[in-house]
Motif scaffolding. Sequence first.
Motif, mmCIF file in Angstrom:
data_model
loop_
_atom_site.group_PDB
_atom_site.id
_atom_site.type_symbol
_atom_site.label_atom_id
_atom_site.label_comp_id
_atom_site.label_asym_id
_atom_site.label_seq_id
_atom_site.Cartn_x
_atom_site.Cartn_y
_atom_site.Cartn_z
ATOM 1 N N GLY A 13 88.839 53.001 74.443
ATOM 2 C CA GLY A 13 88.058 53.421 75.598
ATOM 3 C C GLY A 13 87.266 52.304 76.253
ATOM 4 O O GLY A 13 87.271 52.186 77.490
ATOM 5 N N SER A 14 86.584 51.492 75.441
ATOM 6 C CA SER A 14 85.740 50.454 76.058
ATOM 7 C C SER A 14 86.571 49.433 76.839
ATOM 8 O O SER A 14 86.219 49.108 77.983
ATOM 9 N N PRO A 15 87.695 48.914 76.280
ATOM 10 C CA PRO A 15 88.495 47.972 77.092
ATOM 11 C C PRO A 15 89.076 48.625 78.351
ATOM 12 O O PRO A 15 89.125 47.999 79.403
ATOM 13 N N THR A 16 89.502 49.893 78.261
ATOM 14 C CA THR A 16 90.054 50.554 79.448
ATOM 15 C C THR A 16 88.979 50.617 80.533
ATOM 16 O O THR A 16 89.222 50.273 81.698
ATOM 17 N N ALA A 17 87.780 51.060 80.136
ATOM 18 C CA ALA A 17 86.677 51.155 81.102
ATOM 19 C C ALA A 17 86.329 49.777 81.659
ATOM 20 O O ALA A 17 86.144 49.607 82.875
ATOM 21 N N MET A 18 86.260 48.776 80.766
ATOM 22 C CA MET A 18 85.910 47.418 81.209
ATOM 23 C C MET A 18 86.921 46.884 82.222
ATOM 24 O O MET A 18 86.552 46.341 83.271
ATOM 25 N N LEU A 19 88.205 47.058 81.915
ATOM 26 C CA LEU A 19 89.242 46.503 82.796
ATOM 27 C C LEU A 19 89.243 47.206 84.154
ATOM 28 O O LEU A 19 89.481 46.570 85.187
ATOM 29 N N LEU A 20 88.956 48.501 84.167
ATOM 30 C CA LEU A 20 88.874 49.216 85.452
ATOM 31 C C LEU A 20 87.663 48.747 86.251
ATOM 32 O O LEU A 20 87.761 48.520 87.465
ATOM 33 N N ALA A 299 95.315 49.966 76.658
ATOM 34 C CA ALA A 299 94.178 49.895 77.587
ATOM 35 C C ALA A 299 94.555 49.059 78.807
ATOM 36 O O ALA A 299 94.259 49.419 79.946
ATOM 37 N N ARG A 300 95.231 47.940 78.563
ATOM 38 C CA ARG A 300 95.672 47.101 79.700
ATOM 39 C C ARG A 300 96.650 47.856 80.574
ATOM 40 O O ARG A 300 96.545 47.857 81.802
ATOM 41 N N LEU A 301 97.649 48.475 79.917
ATOM 42 C CA LEU A 301 98.698 49.162 80.688
ATOM 43 C C LEU A 301 98.107 50.313 81.488
ATOM 44 O O LEU A 301 98.439 50.513 82.663
ATOM 45 N N LEU A 302 97.212 51.063 80.854
ATOM 46 C CA LEU A 302 96.644 52.225 81.553
ATOM 47 C C LEU A 302 95.704 51.771 82.672
ATOM 48 O O LEU A 302 95.717 52.357 83.770
ATOM 49 N N ALA A 303 94.909 50.749 82.423
ATOM 50 C CA ALA A 303 93.990 50.271 83.473
ATOM 51 C C ALA A 303 94.790 49.800 84.690
ATOM 52 O O ALA A 303 94.399 50.060 85.837
ATOM 53 N N GLU A 304 95.920 49.126 84.452
ATOM 54 C CA GLU A 304 96.760 48.699 85.584
ATOM 55 C C GLU A 304 97.265 49.907 86.363
ATOM 56 O O GLU A 304 97.251 49.929 87.597
#
Length: 369
Positions: A13-20, A299-304
Amino acid sequence: MYDAIVVGARCAGSPTAMLLAKQGHSVLLVDRDTFPSDSLSTALMLPDAVFAMQEWGLLDELKAAGTPGSGLAAWIMGMELPRPELPVELYAPRRTVLDKILIDAARDAGVEVREGFSVRELTRNAEGRVTGLRGSHAGQDVTEEATIVIGADGRNSFVAKSVGAPEYDVRESGSCGYYSFYDGIATDKSEVHYGTDHAFFFFPTNANQTCVAMEAPKANWEEFRSDPDKYFAKVVPGQAPAAAERFAAGQRAERWYGMASRLAFYRKPYGPGWALVGDSGFLKDPILGTGINDAFRDARLLAEAVHAGVSGKRSMDDALQDYEQTRNRISKPGYDLCCDFAEMKGFTPEMLMRLGQVRMEEAAALVAR
Ligand SMILES: Cc1cc2nc3c(=O)[nH]c(=O)nc-3n(C[C@H](O)[C@H](O)[C@H](O)COP(=O)(O)OP(=O)(O)OC[C@H]3O[C@@H](n4cnc5c(N)ncnc54)[C@H](O)[C@@H]3O)c2cc1C
């Protein structure tokens, strides 16, 4: 109204939120826990996860917290295998350390973070599309809205259950395990010892301690659970002879952590107004220690995908369909192999060679996607 609300603020969760947030989106990140706090995990980070920490500017912080880097050494039935040349050192931080660094990085990137926020309902519009959530925070009932709600809320995901996310390729593992933290173990390597039907691990971690773990056949669970100390003392000399003397000299500094209920599955990770990332969407047996690696990748793939969908570059549905397909394409060979290891029916040098190969293929596929 946020672009995204992320439920769960650990490795996924934290990396997904950060990358967004780094891409300019408004993001709310909630977790019922407060941080720093622990989570069930031996937390070995494989090279891809270490590279991600480096890329996100967080590796120095991990090291500054006293997390030792280490090489890898592997034995099979007491015979040491040639030491692999790793592209980077491995780290096995305490989750109190790692998860705090990740949630702080999300906050620093502009994410609104609310710890101690327990989600208890998803809200929907007349067409059934998820529009937000309700929960409790600081004694108040709170409702928040977003373009997409992302469940990064772990294996028993509330979000996945609420939307009825279908599971597929479900496997039951034949493993069970315990781990704890020891003082006085002589090692500067992450050590993996495969016996006939047990696997034994030393991972150097924070505070000069070593995480000591063992995976055993599930049929032995009752015996293992009744007295983990006795079980380790009985099994280690035969299954991990190269570690036995050093293990016997160590002193356990914490209680045992363990579990027998081991499932592996993929979940469909998206639908109208929602998505899943991390264990909530893709769970593996912990025997190969890939959960953090996979959480960071997804997280990277989903944020993209969410960035493309929210910013109107692509339809959200198409972008999320790609997310699922890319996740599955990259992870499937490793998933199958992990399920083979987790059968606990024996480990062979061929399985270990295949493991090294799969890791390299996953890394290459992530770069080439
Ligand atoms: C015994 C064991 C050993 C392991 N060892 C390793 C290892 O060595 N290396 C490795 O890479 N992986 C390992 N793993 C796997 C790894 O720990 C997981 O893959 C990883 O923690 C998944 O991260 P996550 O963010 O998806 O979920 P989690 O870490 O489970 O985090 C989910 C978060 O969601 C929050 N949450 C849940 N429901 C709600 C709600 N309703 N409202 C608000 N918040 C909510 C929780 O509080 C939690 O903080 C291990 C796992 C186990 C069980």
